[in-house]
Write a protein that holds these residues in place. Structure first.
Motif, PDB file in Angstrom:
ATOM      1  N   GLY A 118       0.791  -1.225   0.000  1.00 17.57           N
ATOM      2  CA  GLY A 118       0.000   0.000   0.000  1.00 17.57           C
ATOM      3  C   GLY A 118       0.820   1.270   0.000  1.00 17.57           C
ATOM      4  N   GLU A 119       2.066   1.181   0.458  1.00 14.44           N
ATOM      5  CA  GLU A 119       2.906   2.370   0.490  1.00 14.44           C
ATOM      6  C   GLU A 119       3.208   2.898  -0.912  1.00 14.44           C
ATOM      7  N   GLY A 120       3.036   2.052  -1.920  1.00 16.58           N
ATOM      8  CA  GLY A 120       3.253   2.486  -3.293  1.00 16.58           C
ATOM      9  C   GLY A 120       2.243   3.515  -3.775  1.00 16.58           C
ATOM     10  N   PHE A 121       1.130   3.663  -3.030  1.00 19.05           N
ATOM     11  CA  PHE A 121       0.099   4.632  -3.387  1.00 19.05           C
ATOM     12  C   PHE A 121       0.199   5.901  -2.543  1.00 19.05           C
ATOM     13  N   LYS A 122       1.336   6.083  -1.883  1.00 20.10           N
ATOM     14  CA  LYS A 122       1.499   7.217  -0.964  1.00 20.10           C
ATOM     15  C   LYS A 122       1.162   8.551  -1.615  1.00 20.10           C
ATOM     16  N   ASP A 123       1.600   8.747  -2.845  1.00 17.53           N
ATOM     17  CA  ASP A 123       1.407  10.034  -3.519  1.00 17.53           C
ATOM     18  C   ASP A 123       0.191  10.050  -4.434  1.00 17.53           C
ATOM     19  N   PHE A 124      -0.634   8.999  -4.364  1.00 17.94           N
ATOM     20  CA  PHE A 124      -1.825   8.895  -5.213  1.00 17.94           C
ATOM     21  C   PHE A 124      -3.089   9.083  -4.378  1.00 17.94           C
ATOM     22  N   GLU A 125      -4.049   9.782  -4.932  1.00 19.06           N
ATOM     23  CA  GLU A 125      -5.358   9.890  -4.287  1.00 19.06           C
ATOM     24  C   GLU A 125      -6.268   8.821  -4.864  1.00 19.06           C
ATOM     25  N   ILE A 126      -6.555   7.803  -4.075  1.00 26.29           N
ATOM     26  CA  ILE A 126      -7.404   6.705  -4.539  1.00 26.29           C
ATOM     27  C   ILE A 126      -8.866   7.145  -4.519  1.00 26.29           C
ATOM     28  N   LYS A 127      -9.556   6.917  -5.642  1.00 29.39           N
ATOM     29  CA  LYS A 127     -10.967   7.272  -5.747  1.00 29.39           C
ATOM     30  C   LYS A 127     -11.886   6.067  -5.614  1.00 29.39           C
ATOM     31  N   PHE A 128     -11.375   4.864  -5.960  1.00 27.99           N
ATOM     32  CA  PHE A 128     -12.183   3.661  -5.755  1.00 27.99           C
ATOM     33  C   PHE A 128     -11.276   2.445  -5.708  1.00 27.99           C
ATOM     34  N   MET A 129     -11.776   1.394  -5.064  1.00 28.68           N
ATOM     35  CA  MET A 129     -11.170   0.066  -5.053  1.00 28.68           C
ATOM     36  C   MET A 129     -12.314  -0.928  -5.225  1.00 28.68           C
ATOM     37  N   ILE A 130     -12.230  -1.784  -6.268  1.00 28.87           N
ATOM     38  CA  ILE A 130     -13.290  -2.743  -6.523  1.00 28.87           C
ATOM     39  C   ILE A 130     -12.675  -4.106  -6.835  1.00 28.87           C
ATOM     40  N   PRO A 131     -13.443  -5.195  -6.654  1.00 32.18           N
ATOM     41  CA  PRO A 131     -12.912  -6.523  -6.985  1.00 32.18           C
ATOM     42  C   PRO A 131     -12.524  -6.603  -8.459  1.00 32.18           C
ATOM     43  N   PHE A 132     -11.453  -7.358  -8.737  1.00 36.40           N
ATOM     44  CA  PHE A 132     -10.994  -7.506 -10.109  1.00 36.40           C
ATOM     45  C   PHE A 132     -10.594  -8.953 -10.363  1.00 36.40           C
ATOM     46  N   GLN A 143      -5.439  11.098 -10.552  1.00 38.36           N
ATOM     47  CA  GLN A 143      -4.684  11.589 -11.704  1.00 38.36           C
ATOM     48  C   GLN A 143      -3.468  10.727 -12.036  1.00 38.36           C
ATOM     49  N   ASN A 144      -3.483   9.461 -11.580  1.00 32.09           N
ATOM     50  CA  ASN A 144      -2.374   8.553 -11.873  1.00 32.09           C
ATOM     51  C   ASN A 144      -2.842   7.264 -12.536  1.00 32.09           C
ATOM     52  N   GLY A 145      -4.082   7.234 -12.993  1.00 32.20           N
ATOM     53  CA  GLY A 145      -4.568   6.103 -13.753  1.00 32.20           C
ATOM     54  C   GLY A 145      -5.079   4.934 -12.928  1.00 32.20           C
ATOM     55  N   ILE A 170      -9.942  10.514 -12.907  1.00 30.92           N
ATOM     56  CA  ILE A 170     -10.948   9.576 -12.409  1.00 30.92           C
ATOM     57  C   ILE A 170     -11.648  10.162 -11.184  1.00 30.92           C
ATOM     58  N   LEU A 171     -12.972  10.066 -11.177  1.00 30.14           N
ATOM     59  CA  LEU A 171     -13.772  10.539 -10.051  1.00 30.14           C
ATOM     60  C   LEU A 171     -14.352   9.389  -9.236  1.00 30.14           C
ATOM     61  N   ASN A 172     -14.762   8.297  -9.904  1.00 31.22           N
ATOM     62  CA  ASN A 172     -15.341   7.160  -9.197  1.00 31.22           C
ATOM     63  C   ASN A 172     -15.345   5.940 -10.111  1.00 31.22           C
ATOM     64  N   GLY A 173     -15.628   4.798  -9.536  1.00 29.42           N
ATOM     65  CA  GLY A 173     -15.686   3.564 -10.315  1.00 29.42           C
ATOM     66  C   GLY A 173     -16.679   2.592  -9.717  1.00 29.42           C
ATOM     67  N   HIS A 174     -17.229   1.726 -10.586  1.00 31.71           N
ATOM     68  CA  HIS A 174     -18.288   0.815 -10.139  1.00 31.71           C
ATOM     69  C   HIS A 174     -18.204  -0.485 -10.929  1.00 31.71           C
ATOM     70  N   LEU A 175     -18.346  -1.606 -10.241  1.00 26.67           N
ATOM     71  CA  LEU A 175     -18.405  -2.913 -10.890  1.00 26.67           C
ATOM     72  C   LEU A 175     -19.860  -3.228 -11.200  1.00 26.67           C
ATOM     73  N   ARG A 176     -20.182  -3.384 -12.492  1.00 23.56           N
ATOM     74  CA  ARG A 176     -21.557  -3.629 -12.904  1.00 23.56           C
ATOM     75  C   ARG A 176     -21.916  -5.108 -12.747  1.00 23.56           C
ATOM     76  N   ARG A 177     -23.198  -5.396 -12.771  1.00 22.45           N
ATOM     77  CA  ARG A 177     -23.670  -6.769 -12.552  1.00 22.45           C
ATOM     78  C   ARG A 177     -23.165  -7.733 -13.611  1.00 22.45           C
ATOM     79  N   ASN A 178     -22.942  -7.243 -14.822  1.00 22.55           N
ATOM     80  CA  ASN A 178     -22.459  -8.116 -15.901  1.00 22.55           C
ATOM     81  C   ASN A 178     -20.939  -8.290 -15.885  1.00 22.55           C
ATOM     82  N   GLY A 179     -20.275  -7.721 -14.878  1.00 20.54           N
ATOM     83  CA  GLY A 179     -18.833  -7.852 -14.764  1.00 20.54           C
ATOM     84  C   GLY A 179     -18.045  -6.737 -15.397  1.00 20.54           C
ATOM     85  N   ASN A 180     -18.698  -5.884 -16.179  1.00 21.56           N
ATOM     86  CA  ASN A 180     -18.010  -4.736 -16.760  1.00 21.56           C
ATOM     87  C   ASN A 180     -17.710  -3.686 -15.688  1.00 21.56           C
TER      88      ASN A 180
END
Length: 199
Positions: A118-132, A143-145, A170-180
């Motif tokens: 997690g320390e690798g994200f020190k300078d990043f502002e995380i907007k979402f975390m979702i299952p992948f 602003q870091n992709g 990026i402002l937000n992210g969402h995992l849709r029901r179809n997996g997209n």
């Protein structure tokens, strides 16, 4: 004005509004009214500022401010701090991740445990975390992709036929029901793609 809302499995409504947080409940003959939880906060943590997010879990509710996490359970409030400003909290299949200015933590058994990598994200502002896919986590930063986080290692994710997410912030992210995966951006609206990065 209410700016943060969450619903639990019993359809209870938790909210933050103008310096106060609590839940909405129904009482005869008054109808629906707001019940503050602030009186349950220890006095030395009473200046909590804005509640930016609320997570309602099976047995507890987490209120997130920059200063601390307030965990409401069994009619009491536990206060957790990291020693730094807390940037965000994220629910990934029931696992609660917390980002502050230096680390990512896993909230487990009422403790904040430092999460490997997690320390690798020190300078990043995380907007979402979702299952992948099977065991990974897709992390969207302002602003870091995009990054795929797996076993403590973060790898950049590219999306075909789409300009760099560092340009379309990026402002937000969402995992849709179809997996997209649907991602909201500041410049290009919503981008929808599959887990192979294909639009």
């Amino acid at each position: 004005m209410i700016t943060s809302l969450a619903f639990d499995n019993e359809n209870s409504i938790y909210a933050w509004a103008q310096g106060d947080f609590g839940y909405l409940t129904y009482m005869e003959p008054y109808g629906l009214f707001f019940k503050s939880l602030v009186p349950k906060i220890p006095q030395d943590h009473i200046n909590f500022g804005i509640i930016f997010n609320i997570l309602a879990l099976d047995q507890k509710v987490i209120f997130h401010s920059r200063e601390a996490l307030f965990i409401y359970q069994n009619d009491t409030i536990q206060v957790l701090k990291t020693g730094k400003k807390i940037r965000g909290i994220f629910n990934v299949n029931g696992q609660i991740f917390v980002q502050d200015e230096e680390h990512i933590f896993l909230f487990k058994q009422d403790q904040l445990l430092t999460y490997s990598g997690g320390e690798g994200f020190k300078d990043f502002e995380i907007k979402f975390m979702i299952p992948f896919k099977k065991d990974g986590i897709l992390v969207g930063t302002y602003q870091n992709g995009l990054y795929i986080f797996h076993d403590g290692i973060a790898s950049p994710m590219k999306v075909s036929s789409f300009e760099n997410f560092t340009v379309c912030k990026i402002l937000n992210g969402h995992l849709r029901r179809n997996g997209n995966i649907a991602i909201g951006t500041s410049e290009r609206g919503v981008c929808i793609f599959n887990d192979d990065g294909i639009l």
